[in-house]
Motif scaffolding. Structure first.
Motif, PDB file in Angstrom:
ATOM      1  N   SER A  34       0.832  -1.203   0.000  1.00  0.00           N
ATOM      2  CA  SER A  34       0.000   0.000   0.000  1.00  0.00           C
ATOM      3  C   SER A  34       0.863   1.248   0.000  1.00  0.00           C
ATOM      4  O   SER A  34       1.964   1.274   0.533  1.00  0.00           O
ATOM      5  CB  SER A  34      -0.930  -0.009   1.217  1.00  0.00           C
ATOM      6  OG  SER A  34      -0.328   0.657   2.291  1.00  0.00           O
ATOM      7  N   GLU A  35       0.311   2.272  -0.596  1.00  0.00           N
ATOM      8  CA  GLU A  35       1.036   3.524  -0.704  1.00  0.00           C
ATOM      9  C   GLU A  35       1.250   4.156   0.670  1.00  0.00           C
ATOM     10  O   GLU A  35       2.286   4.723   0.946  1.00  0.00           O
ATOM     11  CB  GLU A  35       0.228   4.476  -1.577  1.00  0.00           C
ATOM     12  CG  GLU A  35       1.078   5.362  -2.458  1.00  0.00           C
ATOM     13  CD  GLU A  35       0.210   5.996  -3.526  1.00  0.00           C
ATOM     14  OE1 GLU A  35      -0.035   7.194  -3.413  1.00  0.00           O
ATOM     15  OE2 GLU A  35      -0.247   5.273  -4.443  1.00  0.00           O
ATOM     16  N   GLN A  36       0.201   4.014   1.496  1.00  0.00           N
ATOM     17  CA  GLN A  36       0.295   4.612   2.840  1.00  0.00           C
ATOM     18  C   GLN A  36       1.436   4.008   3.631  1.00  0.00           C
ATOM     19  O   GLN A  36       2.151   4.711   4.328  1.00  0.00           O
ATOM     20  CB  GLN A  36      -1.022   4.378   3.595  1.00  0.00           C
ATOM     21  CG  GLN A  36      -1.994   5.519   3.434  1.00  0.00           C
ATOM     22  CD  GLN A  36      -3.271   5.217   4.174  1.00  0.00           C
ATOM     23  OE1 GLN A  36      -3.933   4.208   3.892  1.00  0.00           O
ATOM     24  NE2 GLN A  36      -3.589   6.068   5.124  1.00  0.00           N
ATOM     25  N   ALA A  60       4.051   2.628   2.341  1.00  0.00           N
ATOM     26  CA  ALA A  60       5.277   3.115   1.710  1.00  0.00           C
ATOM     27  C   ALA A  60       5.626   4.493   2.251  1.00  0.00           C
ATOM     28  O   ALA A  60       6.782   4.773   2.594  1.00  0.00           O
ATOM     29  CB  ALA A  60       5.102   3.164   0.192  1.00  0.00           C
ATOM     30  N   ASP A  61       4.609   5.342   2.384  1.00  0.00           N
ATOM     31  CA  ASP A  61       4.835   6.674   2.938  1.00  0.00           C
ATOM     32  C   ASP A  61       5.340   6.596   4.364  1.00  0.00           C
ATOM     33  O   ASP A  61       6.278   7.290   4.745  1.00  0.00           O
ATOM     34  CB  ASP A  61       3.522   7.487   2.924  1.00  0.00           C
ATOM     35  CG  ASP A  61       3.215   8.007   1.528  1.00  0.00           C
ATOM     36  OD1 ASP A  61       4.092   7.839   0.648  1.00  0.00           O
ATOM     37  OD2 ASP A  61       2.113   8.546   1.334  1.00  0.00           O
ATOM     38  N   TYR A  62       4.681   5.728   5.127  1.00  0.00           N
ATOM     39  CA  TYR A  62       5.073   5.585   6.526  1.00  0.00           C
ATOM     40  C   TYR A  62       6.518   5.117   6.629  1.00  0.00           C
ATOM     41  O   TYR A  62       7.309   5.656   7.398  1.00  0.00           O
ATOM     42  CB  TYR A  62       4.139   4.594   7.233  1.00  0.00           C
ATOM     43  CG  TYR A  62       4.622   4.202   8.596  1.00  0.00           C
ATOM     44  CD1 TYR A  62       4.610   5.126   9.637  1.00  0.00           C
ATOM     45  CD2 TYR A  62       5.123   2.930   8.848  1.00  0.00           C
ATOM     46  CE1 TYR A  62       5.071   4.791  10.886  1.00  0.00           C
ATOM     47  CE2 TYR A  62       5.595   2.583  10.088  1.00  0.00           C
ATOM     48  CZ  TYR A  62       5.557   3.515  11.105  1.00  0.00           C
ATOM     49  OH  TYR A  62       6.028   3.167  12.339  1.00  0.00           O
ATOM     50  N   SER A  91       8.880   5.403   4.509  1.00  0.00           N
ATOM     51  CA  SER A  91       9.884   6.349   4.034  1.00  0.00           C
ATOM     52  C   SER A  91       9.965   7.541   4.986  1.00  0.00           C
ATOM     53  O   SER A  91      10.681   8.495   4.733  1.00  0.00           O
ATOM     54  CB  SER A  91       9.545   6.805   2.623  1.00  0.00           C
ATOM     55  OG  SER A  91       8.311   7.491   2.646  1.00  0.00           O
ATOM     56  N   ARG A 130       7.614   9.643   5.860  1.00  0.00           N
ATOM     57  CA  ARG A 130       6.884  10.857   5.526  1.00  0.00           C
ATOM     58  C   ARG A 130       5.848  11.204   6.582  1.00  0.00           C
ATOM     59  O   ARG A 130       5.433  12.336   6.707  1.00  0.00           O
ATOM     60  CB  ARG A 130       6.234  10.723   4.143  1.00  0.00           C
ATOM     61  CG  ARG A 130       6.781  11.760   3.176  1.00  0.00           C
ATOM     62  CD  ARG A 130       6.389  11.453   1.751  1.00  0.00           C
ATOM     63  NE  ARG A 130       7.171  10.362   1.205  1.00  0.00           N
ATOM     64  CZ  ARG A 130       6.889   9.754   0.057  1.00  0.00           C
ATOM     65  NH1 ARG A 130       5.833  10.111  -0.645  1.00  0.00           N
ATOM     66  NH2 ARG A 130       7.643   8.786  -0.385  1.00  0.00           N
ATOM     67  N   PHE A 131       5.390  10.226   7.319  1.00  0.00           N
ATOM     68  CA  PHE A 131       4.570  10.545   8.509  1.00  0.00           C
ATOM     69  C   PHE A 131       4.782   9.466   9.560  1.00  0.00           C
ATOM     70  O   PHE A 131       5.344   8.412   9.289  1.00  0.00           O
ATOM     71  CB  PHE A 131       3.092  10.679   8.138  1.00  0.00           C
ATOM     72  CG  PHE A 131       2.390   9.392   7.846  1.00  0.00           C
ATOM     73  CD1 PHE A 131       1.720   8.720   8.856  1.00  0.00           C
ATOM     74  CD2 PHE A 131       2.426   8.835   6.573  1.00  0.00           C
ATOM     75  CE1 PHE A 131       1.079   7.541   8.584  1.00  0.00           C
ATOM     76  CE2 PHE A 131       1.774   7.650   6.313  1.00  0.00           C
ATOM     77  CZ  PHE A 131       1.097   6.995   7.317  1.00  0.00           C
TER      78      PHE A 131
END
Lengths: 276, 293
Positions: free
Chosen positions: A264-266, A268-270, A272, A274-275
């Motif tokens: 999931s993109e979320q 991936a964001d987590y 990396s 990003r949040f």
């Protein structure tokens, strides 16, 4: 296997447990949750979480603050229900047995826990480690001493404290106190060890020692660790579960795979940073 | 243009602040002045009565001469008895309120009850003691009836202090014990209660100070006007310091002659409270040091 067998602390080796699991349940998951949900009053902390904790290796539970990762961990040894107005739905199985219907006291004897903040009792080092065995009815001094030494060795604390076991556990440093917490949990010879952000109050050096100890322990028992430190999860875990806001399980798999190519993109964001 | 740092408004605020501080200081000081005045009058009037004989002898000649020994011992018996009778119930209630009950209606009802009990005037306790312990239970006017009455009087103090002490024990400790497979009761017994002992001792100090100075609860239940010997059994009457002072001040054939005896006895009572507090505070500090977290 969740029995209140009283006076004897018996350890079933991880190999014997794995054999048993494979033979009887055709599985290698020691703990399995199925559509598990958890509520604090009206607030839902976990939503339909289904996963299987593999018996081998370290499983990390990750996710941003407030995603319910500690709640999931504490569900495994029934610690959540100490708070008033909680409710669980779905099932959790430990070695095939319904964990939510078992006697919590018996569950905790098999599934030990290390807390976020070191919490030695205001007693001597010896009495801290011997606390669990004593709870389970062991009174014999020599047997206790044996368990204390064994547990302290497994937690890599023995060499530092062997000459002053009678000193207050509160005189130890933060890192030592946390390893004391590990030793205390090990003294009842649990099958699973839960660790709730055990390094969040420690400096890098103490963190490193705990991580090394955790890796070694994973040879002998199942370790589940909650962490919000991505690097730490990468260093010590073999499997990782990522929860996202609202208590939804977004990803579960081998650490390498999840870190390299999350679905999931979320996530991936987590991952990396990003949040979180 | 340079910023203006003084103005009429600011000056006024400063004055208002000074006045407020002055009033606050005055209020604080007045409490000390009152205490000082009491101490001064007690010491200046009573110190002449103090002597080893005063503490170790029985009163003589209708209590116009001699010492206060039996009253001193009686007060000690009554107070220690009250604490011993009250403490187990208080600790048990505090454990139940803080560890077992999950909040809810019953707990609130009981808490209101405990708080109301603390607000009941002490003469009511005295009458209750007379009606229930002395008459219904047939204990008669006795050390036991008096100690029981005083035990009821200090029960809410001990319960509250105990509950606060138990709740002050970090949740961490409880969880640590429970996570090792301890039952709630085992965790309370082996970890929570031992950690709460200093706080419970605070309650005992407060209870002792309260019980030792009370006159009304023992007036009908335990106190004797005069006794020629020390109480030997629980069913004996006792003399007690506060009642002894009351008697000397109201029933003495010659109040003026015994003025310094009255003040002396009051001074001894105050000294006892102080001494017990001091003892308990030191003990608590020692226990606390051993159980530091």
């Amino acid at each position: 296997m969740v029995t209140q067998d009283g006076a004897t602390v018996t350890a079933r080796s991880i190999d014997a447990t794995r054999d048993w699991l494979e033979r009887n349940l055709h599985s290698t998951s020691i703990i399995e949750t199925e559509r598990f949900g958890f509520f604090y009053g009206r607030e839902q902390a976990l939503r339909e979480v289904s996963l299987g904790i593999p018996i081998d290796g370290v499983t990390a539970i990750m996710g941003p603050s407030g995603c319910g990762k500690s709640t999931l961990l504490r569900a495994f040894n029934r610690m959540n229900e100490l708070y008033p107005n909680t409710r669980a739905e779905g099932t959790i199985r430990f070695l095939g047995q319904d964990l939510l219907k078992a006697d919590p006291v018996a569950v905790r004897r098999h599934i030990g826990m290390v807390f976020q903040r070191p919490n030695p009792f205001p007693k001597s080092i010896f009495d801290n480690i011997a606390y669990g065995p004593r709870v389970h009815g062991i009174r014999h001094r020599a047997h206790l001493a044996e368990l204390v030494e064994e547990s302290l060795r497994r937690a890599a604390l023995w060499d530092e404290v062997k000459d002053h076991l009678k000193k207050s556990a509160l005189s130890l440093s933060g890192g030592q106190q946390q390893r004391l917490g590990i030793a205390r949990a090990l003294a009842v010879r649990p099958t699973v060890l839960l660790m709730d952000e055990p390094c969040s109050a420690l400096d890098p050096k103490a963190t490193d020692r705990i991580e090394t100890t955790t890796r070694e322990l994973a040879q002998e028992l199942t370790v589940v660790i909650v962490t919000h430190n991505l690097q730490q999860a990468g260093r010590i875990s073999d499997h990782v579960a990522v929860l996202l806001a609202g208590g939804v399980l977004a990803e579960f798999g081998s650490t390498r795979t999840v870190f390299a190519s999350p679905f999931s993109e979320q996530v991936a964001d987590y991952l990396s940073g990003r949040f979180g | 243009m340079i910023a203006q740092v003084t103005s009429e408004g600011q000056r006024r605020k400063r004055i208002a602040q000074r006045i407020a501080f002055a009033l606050l200081t005055l209020s604080t000081v007045s409490a000390f002045v009152a205490l000082g005045a009491i101490l001064y009058s007690m010491i200046s009037n009573g110190v002449s009565a103090l002597s080893w004989q005063f503490l170790s002898e029985f009163p003589r000649k209708m209590m116009t001469e001699g010492g206060i020994y039996p009253a001193l011992v009686g007060s000690l018996y009554l107070t220690v008895g009250a604490v011993l009778l009250s403490l187990p119930f208080a600790v048990a209630s505090a454990i139940w309120l803080s560890a077992y009950s999950r909040g809810g209606l019953w707990v609130r009802v009981i808490r209101v009850g405990v708080n109301s009990l603390a607000g009941v005037p002490s003469i009511v306790f005295g009458l209750l003691g007379l009606a229930f312990f002395v008459k219904v239970l047939g204990l008669g006017v006795s050390l036991l009836a008096g100690a029981l009455t005083l035990a009821l009087l200090i029960l809410p103090i001990l319960i509250r202090a105990g509950e606060e002490a138990l709740q002050a024990v970090p949740m961490n400790f409880r969880e640590g014990a429970l996570a090792l497979g301890a039952t709630k009761w085992h965790a309370v017994r082996t970890v929570v209660l031992p950690t709460a002992i200093p706080g419970i001792l605070t309650g005992v100090i407060l209870g002792v100070s309260r019980a030792i100075g009370e006159t009304a609860p023992i007036m009908f239940t335990a106190a004797a006007f005069y006794m020629s010997r020390l109480p030997e059994t629980l069913s004996d009457k006792v003399m007690a310091l506060p009642y002894h002072i009351f008697v000397m001040a109201t029933e003495s054939p010659n109040y003026y002659k015994t003025r310094n005896l009255q003040f002396g006895a009051a001074l001894v009572l105050l000294g006892m409270v102080l001494l017990m507090n001091l003892g308990a505070v030191t003990w608590r500090a020692r226990v606390r040091r051993r159980k530091q977290w």
